[in-house]
Every structure is written in C-alpha cells, then in structure tokens.
Design a protein around this motif. Sequence first.
Motif, short mmCIF file in Angstrom:
data_model
loop_
_atom_site.label_atom_id
_atom_site.label_comp_id
_atom_site.label_asym_id
_atom_site.label_seq_id
_atom_site.Cartn_x
_atom_site.Cartn_y
_atom_site.Cartn_z
N ALA A 1 -58.12 12.07 20.50
CA ALA A 1 -59.23 13.17 21.24
C ALA A 1 -58.35 14.49 21.40
CB ALA A 1 -59.91 12.76 22.57
N VAL A 2 -57.36 14.19 22.31
CA VAL A 2 -56.57 15.37 22.67
C VAL A 2 -56.02 16.14 21.37
CG1 VAL A 2 -54.37 16.14 23.81
CG2 VAL A 2 -55.85 14.75 24.72
N LEU A 3 -55.45 15.47 20.38
CA LEU A 3 -54.91 15.96 19.27
C LEU A 3 -56.03 16.67 18.25
CD1 LEU A 3 -52.46 13.32 18.15
CD2 LEU A 3 -51.59 15.77 18.92
N ALA A 4 -57.07 16.14 18.24
CA ALA A 4 -57.94 16.72 17.42
C ALA A 4 -58.51 17.89 18.09
CB ALA A 4 -59.36 15.74 17.23
N ARG A 5 -58.65 18.00 19.32
CA ARG A 5 -59.11 19.33 20.00
C ARG A 5 -57.97 20.54 19.79
NH1 ARG A 5 -61.57 15.89 24.10
NH2 ARG A 5 -59.24 15.62 25.35
N LYS B 1 -54.53 6.46 4.31
CA LYS B 1 -54.11 6.05 5.47
C LYS B 1 -55.09 6.35 6.47
CE LYS B 1 -50.11 7.01 8.38
NZ LYS B 1 -49.56 5.55 8.48
N ALA B 2 -55.56 5.30 7.20
CA ALA B 2 -56.76 5.34 8.30
C ALA B 2 -56.57 6.52 9.50
CB ALA B 2 -56.77 4.04 9.09
N ASP B 3 -55.25 6.52 9.93
CA ASP B 3 -54.93 7.45 11.01
C ASP B 3 -55.01 8.94 10.54
OD1 ASP B 3 -54.44 5.45 12.83
OD2 ASP B 3 -52.44 5.87 13.01
N ALA B 4 -54.69 9.02 9.37
CA ALA B 4 -54.99 10.63 8.90
C ALA B 4 -56.29 10.84 8.49
CB ALA B 4 -54.16 10.88 7.38
N LEU B 5 -57.05 9.88 8.03
CA LEU B 5 -58.33 9.99 7.74
C LEU B 5 -59.26 10.35 9.02
CD1 LEU B 5 -58.98 7.59 5.07
CD2 LEU B 5 -59.14 9.96 4.71
N VAL B 6 -58.81 9.39 10.14
CA VAL B 6 -59.65 9.62 11.38
C VAL B 6 -59.08 11.09 12.01
CG1 VAL B 6 -59.51 8.93 13.79
CG2 VAL B 6 -59.72 7.05 11.90
N LEU B 7 -57.88 11.41 12.15
CA LEU B 7 -57.59 12.60 12.74
C LEU B 7 -58.07 13.74 12.17
CD1 LEU B 7 -56.01 14.06 14.92
CD2 LEU B 7 -54.18 14.34 13.51
N HIS B 8 -58.28 13.71 10.83
CA HIS B 8 -59.00 14.87 10.19
C HIS B 8 -60.54 15.13 10.50
CE1 HIS B 8 -60.08 16.71 5.88
NE2 HIS B 8 -60.21 17.65 6.91
#
Length: 315
Positions: A67-71, A89-96
């Motif tokens: 959440a913090v990184l996305a904002r 890569k799941a983490d990459a997709l979620v952050l995007h």
Amino acid sequence: MAFFISRGRSPRLAPELDDAELGKLLKRLVPTAGTGTAGGVETGVAQIARLLEQDPAAFDRRAHRFAVLARFLSESRLPAAWAKREPHKADALVLHAWSDLEQGRGNGEMTDAAAVWKRCLLAAELAPRDPAPWVVMLGVARLERYARQDVFAVWNEIVARDRWHREAYLSMLAYLGPRESGSLGQLLEFVDSVRTRMPANAPCAAVELTAHVMQYHSARARGGAEELLAGNHWRSPQAAELLERARLMWPRPEFFSHAAAVADLNLLAYALTAAGRRREAVPVFEAVGGRVTGWPWHLDGEPLDCFKSALGKAR
C-alpha cells in the motif's frame, strides 16, 4: 511526564509508520522513482523485490508495504517497468495493479480497470494463497462501482486467505457507508457483525473506532445544530466505552503486533482529542512517537499541524 518531543524527536509524516526497512527504501527510491534511465529502474526494482520477498507468508506486513509503495510510486514508471520485465512474477503484477489503483483514486476513475483486473487475476493464479491481488480487486470494484455481489465475492476471497485483513475490513467499512454504496445502518451492521468475534488485538481492531470517527465527521459535515452537537457523539455509552477500552489497551507495548499499529494509535489519539479527553491521550501520543499519519488528522486541516496542535493541548 516527559514527552517524546522533549527528547528531540519532532513529529513528522511517516507513511512507513514504524517499518524501518520500508522507510529506508522510500528514501533510496526518491532519486530513482522519477528517473527514466534503465540503470535507475533496475536498481529500484531490485530494492523493492528484495523487501517484498523477505517473508512471503506475512500477509499483514506485505499489505502495508504494498500500500505504501503503491501510493509512493503511483506516478512513477517503476511498477510498470517491473511488471513488463517479469510478467509472471506475482509481486510485480500486484504492485503495478496497486499503483494503478492509487492513481485511479486520485483521478476519481481507473484508466483501464479491465487491465488492472486481469493482472490481479494472473497474480492470484501465481500466488493462490496471497490475499494481496484480491485486495487490489476490492479497491477496483469499489472505485468502478461493480455490482454488490461482485464486491462481496472478492471480499470473501480475501478473508478466506487472511481472516482479519486490516485493509480489507477498512475497505468494506467505507464501501458500506453512506458515501459509497450503503448507509449508516449498513455500516453499523457490519461493525456489529465483526466486533464480538474479532480478537482485541487483531490487525483490523480499529474498524469500530474508524466507524465512530466517520459518524462524528458526518455530523460535523451536516452543519448547523448537528455540527455544534457533534462532540456529543463521544459521550454515547458505546463510544465512551470503546474509547476507555482502547486507551487502556492499545498503547501497551506489544499489545499490537500488526504493521499498521501506529496508524491505529494515531486514530485513537485523534478520537480522544475530539472527545475532549486530552489528558488521557498523553500515553497514546507517546506510543505514536511522533510518527504522524495523514488520516484522520487531515479531516481537520493540514495533518502535521493538526497533530501538533492536539499534542500541545494534551501536554
């Protein structure tokens, strides 16, 4: 009683809360986030990946960091570059997806909700136990006003993976409130349905107090006599009992262990101040340690100024 401010720790906005590693990463990303150079993107992606990979089963901590990184990166090309570089890569997709959601919240609508949804579904396939992709989908469903059955279907996917997921409960609280698709009655019904079953120190423990702050500000926003009498809300038996219980338990060392505990303490300090219980807010302010959150302080003006004013009154 000595205050933290007398020991040289001035209040500051701290989106990372007490996550020191996340805070260090945000500082390192400042020169990287806006750069268009391949080397800058590569460095930033590597740093983000390392942090998110530390404990893949710590869903609460990961949700806070996402959440913090996305904002922080909602206007940066880093999330998209990472997802393009590692499309499976799941983490990459979620952050995007999460950064796109944050950008959509700022704009009032998604640029391409279908693409974000698709990335989340792929991430959910790649990491079937992780609630993070579903948390993003819940945010998209709210922003795009999807059908209620679809919103609840996503909610059920989250709680099946993480029973007391903080972000999910707060998201549903807002969704069921009168400003979105529900009403005050639905909001209170939701709170009543969870508070008796929820552990006192659960990550979503602040749901009930959040609902009270929402009611308090709803009364203030209506103006007139209701605004003048809004403070009476905190003298109702239910609100007063909640504040008493929270002020005695929440500031205790080790009572909370979830990632956003400092945010909940900010909320409690705000509520005690609004209720006129300033002296009782002193231990809460000390537990906050000068790490200020935007919400709920921004409801009364510039967050840091409002926090400092409340701190001064408590002293």
